[in-house]
Design an enzyme around this catalytic site. Structure first.
Site, mmCIF file in Angstrom:
data_model
loop_
_atom_site.group_PDB
_atom_site.id
_atom_site.type_symbol
_atom_site.label_atom_id
_atom_site.label_comp_id
_atom_site.label_asym_id
_atom_site.label_seq_id
_atom_site.Cartn_x
_atom_site.Cartn_y
_atom_site.Cartn_z
ATOM 1 N N GLY A 238 -6.286 4.479 3.762
ATOM 2 C CA GLY A 238 -6.000 4.801 5.159
ATOM 3 C C GLY A 238 -4.878 5.808 5.327
ATOM 4 O O GLY A 238 -4.954 6.717 6.157
ATOM 5 N N ILE A 239 -3.804 5.657 4.525
ATOM 6 C CA ILE A 239 -2.682 6.600 4.630
ATOM 7 C C ILE A 239 -3.138 7.990 4.185
ATOM 8 O O ILE A 239 -2.826 8.998 4.818
ATOM 9 C CB ILE A 239 -1.493 6.128 3.755
ATOM 10 N N GLY B 222 4.156 5.711 -2.781
ATOM 11 C CA GLY B 222 3.428 4.475 -3.048
ATOM 12 C C GLY B 222 4.387 3.389 -3.513
ATOM 13 O O GLY B 222 4.988 2.680 -2.695
ATOM 14 N N ARG B 223 4.542 3.309 -4.818
ATOM 15 C CA ARG B 223 5.440 2.322 -5.413
ATOM 16 C C ARG B 223 6.158 2.989 -6.578
ATOM 17 O O ARG B 223 5.544 3.764 -7.334
ATOM 18 C CB ARG B 223 4.627 1.129 -5.959
ATOM 19 N N GLU C 67 14.535 0.228 -7.984
ATOM 20 C CA GLU C 67 14.800 0.443 -6.554
ATOM 21 C C GLU C 67 15.594 -0.734 -6.014
ATOM 22 O O GLU C 67 15.163 -1.878 -6.233
ATOM 23 C CB GLU C 67 13.475 0.595 -5.810
ATOM 24 N N HIS D 109 13.091 4.621 0.622
ATOM 25 C CA HIS D 109 11.971 3.754 1.023
ATOM 26 C C HIS D 109 11.920 3.635 2.549
ATOM 27 O O HIS D 109 11.875 2.525 3.100
ATOM 28 C CB HIS D 109 12.105 2.369 0.361
ATOM 29 N N THR D 110 11.894 4.793 3.190
ATOM 30 C CA THR D 110 11.945 4.792 4.654
ATOM 31 C C THR D 110 10.757 5.497 5.304
ATOM 32 O O THR D 110 10.825 5.846 6.480
ATOM 33 C CB THR D 110 13.253 5.458 5.151
#
Lengths: 306, 306
Positions: free
Chosen positions: B135-136, B218-219, B248, B267-268
């Site tokens: 979706g992103i 992503g991660r 992180e 992570h914003t």
């Protein structure tokens, strides 16, 4: 025609003009000059030179130095960098709105705290006011289209700008200063003239929303820097994204550097490599128009400076 | 139904579910749990709880901690933050490509030198490879549309992604590693699973173009951080834009902080305010589907973790 390019010839431009039948040589005897320097580099023009093709859109530097002679014709590079500057401007908007932690993140970051931050997202029904909505502004409107922003365009004439929901002449901002307060992003793309100098001053900053961002990709002196520093310090507006500053370059230890709500890039929405790639085609078209006795595509009024 | 929200109730979510007829209360006796914490906050589930609605898209934290019990059903927030993360990802792309001077610009800047810099502009025929195009990714493709990028989408199935010029299953990247070398931007949006852990390692970085940017929204563990540090130091790739890192948060004095060709945001691309605004409607829809005995809109497989 014979032409010169100063302060240094750019091979892409020289080759492009030569391929169109023009002849590169010294300034003496040249019919036109292609120029990409500052006022301090501008030469005494011999009588052979009939027009000057500038590599930049803004002629304010030459105008202020009194070098925009009415004895020759002038063409600038207006519109040529619409793609690059519009893309850089969108980068500044997203950077100022999202990357508030960027400039301080080189130290510790607290996940729980940063996640609480209220970022400003363009997709959430934002109103963008573009002051100086010419070619760059029209391109920026295209880039903003998928975000669904409401665009208020401001230009000299007030003539409707395609893609903008509203268009106003710049004089309207003085008659109705509350207009500034409708914008979530005020984007400055105007040329620098006597009228636009300090366009954004303390009074204008007071009219802006506390959640609004000021983006300047036009010219540094469009903004009263001291007033901006005060407004950012007092969090009177949410932040600023500046590709141009006054003074420029911004000296070390200037107070703007210390503000976490100010994102600064060093006048890089357009760059020399982009100019070198883009200028040859325009220079060739303008030379052909000149030879045909017509108005050049980007011919300027040396009195107005645009 | 009775529901609990942990670790702390978010008023927007509680009110949204109450407006749909559900009853907020303690975990004991609740039929479902809405959860927005980390593995360390996850409670022992009483037998009354039949499903868990997560506030995040990624369940990797709970999965790694062995908390994705098969005794209850799970729903995540996949797709809910497509707008915000896609917008943040475009910001990272433009930031990494244009703002190379940003992190060093707090000191002196040399106009002549910065203007010579060869920025990477999206509008100049760039190829963007989106790894994990759900979706992103689809939303990012919409945002990229006005730039005219060529998009290579990579997903699990290889099923065609709307707006992408090419789509490949992720396995294809191993069979044909040269695919990595076609991208000007490699954008990671994949979930973290055993298969995607260290997806971008030293071998992949070697395949990438020297002019390419790696963007990770992503991660963190999708990328081998040590390999990335080496590649950025050696200028094997042009730069990176990271909203997630491994580890992180990134500790002070981590070598990534020292690299001028690495743009880091904490992570914003998604934030708690966005979650609070977006989650209520999904939680209500999922509760209705659960009550109707249907598969929830974002129901996950607790073994796979997505």
């Amino acid at each position: 025609m014979r032409f010169a390019m100063l302060p240094t010839p750019w091979p892409e431009v020289v080759q492009g003009l030569e391929a169109a039948g023009h002849e590169h040589g010294p300034l003496d005897g040249a019919e036109f000059l292609v120029f990409h320097g500052g006022a301090e580099d501008f030469p005494e023009l011999p009588a052979s030179v009939k027009y000057v093709q500038m590599a930049f859109a803004g002629l304010d530097g030459l105008r202020e130095a009194g070098l925009l002679s009415g004895d020759v014709r002038w063409a600038n590079a207006a519109g040529l960098y619409a793609d690059s500057v519009a893309e850089g401007t969108l980068g500044l908007m997203l950077g100022a709105a999202h990357m508030y932690k960027l400039v301080t993140a080189r130290a510790s970051w607290d996940v729980a705290e940063t996640m609480q931050h209220e970022s400003s997202f363009l997709y959430e029904d934002k109103t963008v006011m573009i002051v100086g909505a010419g070619g760059i502004g029209r391109r920026l409107i295209e880039l903003l289209d998928p975000f669904g922003c409401h665009v208020i365009a401001v230009n000299r004439s007030g003539r409707e700008v395609p893609g903008a929901q509203e268009t106003y002449p710049i004089a309207r901002l003085q008659e109705e200063p509350a207009l500034w307060g409708r914008a979530d992003f005020v984007v400055l793309l105007a040329p620098l003239t006597e009228e636009t100098h300090d366009l954004v001053n303390a009074e204008v900053l007071e009219q802006m929303k506390p959640s609004a961002f000021l983006i300047n990709a036009g010219r540094g002196p469009l903004v009263d820097t001291d007033a901006l520093v005060s407004a950012l310090r007092a969090k009177q507006i949410a932040g600023a994204g500046l590709d141009v500053t006054d003074p420029e370059p911004l000296p070390d230890n200037h107070p703007l550097w210390e503000l976490d709500n100010c994102l600064i890039t060093p006048h890089t929405t357009n760059t020399v490599p982009i100019m070198r790639r883009s200028l040859p085609a325009l220079a060739v078209r303008n030379a052909a128009l000149y030879e045909a006795g017509e108005r050049m595509e980007t011919e300027c009024d040396p009195v107005a400076g645009y």
